[in-house]
Design a protein around this motif. Sequence first.
Motif, PDB file in Angstrom:
ATOM      1  N   MET A  88       0.799  -1.214   0.000  1.00 24.48           N
ATOM      2  CA  MET A  88       0.000   0.000   0.000  1.00 24.48           C
ATOM      3  C   MET A  88       0.840   1.276   0.000  1.00 24.48           C
ATOM      4  O   MET A  88       0.476   2.271  -0.628  1.00 24.48           O
ATOM      5  CB  MET A  88      -0.918  -0.018   1.226  1.00 24.48           C
ATOM      6  N   ALA A  89       1.975   1.250   0.672  1.00 21.90           N
ATOM      7  CA  ALA A  89       2.815   2.441   0.765  1.00 21.90           C
ATOM      8  C   ALA A  89       3.278   2.927  -0.602  1.00 21.90           C
ATOM      9  O   ALA A  89       3.568   4.112  -0.785  1.00 21.90           O
ATOM     10  CB  ALA A  89       4.023   2.160   1.648  1.00 21.90           C
ATOM     11  N   ALA A  90       3.326   2.015  -1.589  1.00 18.32           N
ATOM     12  CA  ALA A  90       3.774   2.406  -2.926  1.00 18.32           C
ATOM     13  C   ALA A  90       2.800   3.359  -3.593  1.00 18.32           C
ATOM     14  O   ALA A  90       3.193   4.170  -4.442  1.00 18.32           O
ATOM     15  CB  ALA A  90       3.959   1.166  -3.790  1.00 18.32           C
ATOM     16  N   ALA A  91       1.528   3.276  -3.224  1.00 16.31           N
ATOM     17  CA  ALA A  91       0.500   4.109  -3.842  1.00 16.31           C
ATOM     18  C   ALA A  91      -0.052   5.171  -2.910  1.00 16.31           C
ATOM     19  O   ALA A  91      -0.434   6.261  -3.358  1.00 16.31           O
ATOM     20  CB  ALA A  91      -0.657   3.228  -4.332  1.00 16.31           C
ATOM     21  N   SER A  92      -0.112   4.863  -1.620  1.00 16.75           N
ATOM     22  CA  SER A  92      -0.807   5.727  -0.661  1.00 16.75           C
ATOM     23  C   SER A  92       0.020   5.981   0.593  1.00 16.75           C
ATOM     24  O   SER A  92      -0.532   6.180   1.676  1.00 16.75           O
ATOM     25  CB  SER A  92      -2.146   5.068  -0.258  1.00 16.75           C
ATOM     26  N   GLY A  93       1.340   5.989   0.443  1.00 16.71           N
ATOM     27  CA  GLY A  93       2.199   6.036   1.617  1.00 16.71           C
ATOM     28  C   GLY A  93       2.579   7.418   2.098  1.00 16.71           C
ATOM     29  O   GLY A  93       2.556   8.399   1.344  1.00 16.71           O
ATOM     30  N   ALA A  95       5.478   8.399   2.686  1.00 18.30           N
ATOM     31  CA  ALA A  95       6.684   8.863   1.996  1.00 18.30           C
ATOM     32  C   ALA A  95       6.365   9.617   0.710  1.00 18.30           C
ATOM     33  O   ALA A  95       7.232  10.301   0.160  1.00 18.30           O
ATOM     34  CB  ALA A  95       7.588   7.671   1.684  1.00 18.30           C
ATOM     35  N   LEU A  96       5.123   9.520   0.250  1.00 17.10           N
ATOM     36  CA  LEU A  96       4.722  10.205  -0.981  1.00 17.10           C
ATOM     37  C   LEU A  96       4.218  11.628  -0.730  1.00 17.10           C
ATOM     38  O   LEU A  96       3.901  12.341  -1.684  1.00 17.10           O
ATOM     39  CB  LEU A  96       3.642   9.393  -1.706  1.00 17.10           C
ATOM     40  N   LEU A  97       4.122  12.022   0.538  1.00 20.43           N
ATOM     41  CA  LEU A  97       3.710  13.387   0.859  1.00 20.43           C
ATOM     42  C   LEU A  97       4.917  14.302   0.672  1.00 20.43           C
ATOM     43  O   LEU A  97       5.906  14.175   1.389  1.00 20.43           O
ATOM     44  CB  LEU A  97       3.200  13.475   2.300  1.00 20.43           C
ATOM     45  N   PRO A  98       4.873  15.238  -0.265  1.00 22.84           N
ATOM     46  CA  PRO A  98       6.077  16.020  -0.602  1.00 22.84           C
ATOM     47  C   PRO A  98       6.639  16.838   0.553  1.00 22.84           C
ATOM     48  O   PRO A  98       7.846  17.013   0.658  1.00 22.84           O
ATOM     49  CB  PRO A  98       5.604  16.916  -1.750  1.00 22.84           C
ATOM     50  N   ASP A  99       5.746  17.331   1.424  1.00 22.18           N
ATOM     51  CA  ASP A  99       6.199  18.151   2.547  1.00 22.18           C
ATOM     52  C   ASP A  99       5.987  17.461   3.892  1.00 22.18           C
ATOM     53  O   ASP A  99       5.986  18.107   4.940  1.00 22.18           O
ATOM     54  CB  ASP A  99       5.457  19.497   2.536  1.00 22.18           C
ATOM     55  N   GLY A 100       5.785  16.151   3.849  1.00 20.61           N
ATOM     56  CA  GLY A 100       5.550  15.423   5.085  1.00 20.61           C
ATOM     57  C   GLY A 100       4.113  15.561   5.549  1.00 20.61           C
ATOM     58  O   GLY A 100       3.315  16.327   4.986  1.00 20.61           O
TER      59      GLY A 100
END
Length: 388
Positions: A88-93, A95-100
């Motif tokens: 799931m982290a690959a799509a909705s993780g 780490a994908l939030l650009p500013d945390g």
Amino acid sequence: MRVVIAPDKFKGSLSAPDVAKHLATGLQAGFGKGIEATRIPVADGGEGTIDAAIGSGFTRRTTTVTGPLGEPVKADFAVRDQEAVIEMAAASGLALLPDGPTSETAKTATSIGTGELIRAALDLGCRKIILGVGGSANTDAGAGVLQGLGAVFLDRNGNELPGGGAALAQLDSIDFSNFDVRVEATEFVLASDVDNPLLGASGAPAIFGPQKGATPDDVAELDAAASHFVDVLAATTGQHAKFAAKAEGAGAAGGVGYIAIAALKAERRPGIDVVLEFTELEHRLKGADLVITGEGSLDEQSLLGKTPMGVSRAAQRNGVPVIAVCGRSTLSREQLTDAGFHTVHALTDLEKDVQKCIAEAGPLLEQLGRHIGVYLAERTENKEYLNV
């Protein structure tokens, strides 16, 4: 001499395949000819699960899905015959939030990309899907997964709702007319160690929301919105949707566990058990002389079903001695012995500076591997029992 190397990732340093590669290089340098190092990267169902699948014969696939804030992202998943592994982290993780994570993202992050990954696996003919759900950014009660599979969420004026948990407060109806019917013929496994329910003081918003940027006011808002979502879903699909909200694991991954149980009819299983099964670790342990496992930090959390414990139990069942390699260990000798480890080797044994251990984990692991290889060679030459 046959050694099975089955580590998890060293978070912040190396992936599990890289850990195994560096250890194998060191082992072969220390032992010399006559050692076979079988590399089996593993994980506990969270980040790194795809790497474990690829290392076990699955094929990596990549598709573009909707990220947690609505932007397109490329996400990998793994396929073998009719079985898929989705991380799931690959799509909705997170780490994908650009500013945390922030208060705003806590309320608006969506799991729709995870639903889209499921649909991509279905398009490839997969009829068994393993969902590894660690590291999520969303607290949307899994509503995004349904949206990714074709469900449409509408407010009282018939307008489609945006993604995110906060928007669920405006939910009036769910249109399932375009929902992917292939879900009914698919077996889902929820790989998660989380046993929290969806709602309340031990629910997803209260326990995990703050990690995703939620303030106390946000937690209350998200919990109320999720509760409303449960009511609407139950009115639409049946009362089982209400019971599912109280199930163990419903609070996993911001409530994706809830939708997995309520709508996908998933079976929840400990992540490490699922990974060890599809990597066929037990079968591949046959005839091994030694198992090496480990993770970045060997601590109290490790004892609660993390990768090293799962590997240790499998090794013990097969009568194979097991040692652990880690970045650092905070466990006592008694705890390590009780966990089944003959010895533990930490990078901090070689380098006291933790930051250097993180930055130079590869070369340090090769040093540890070489040390272990030399020791094994000496024991083998003297025909002594392998008491590592």
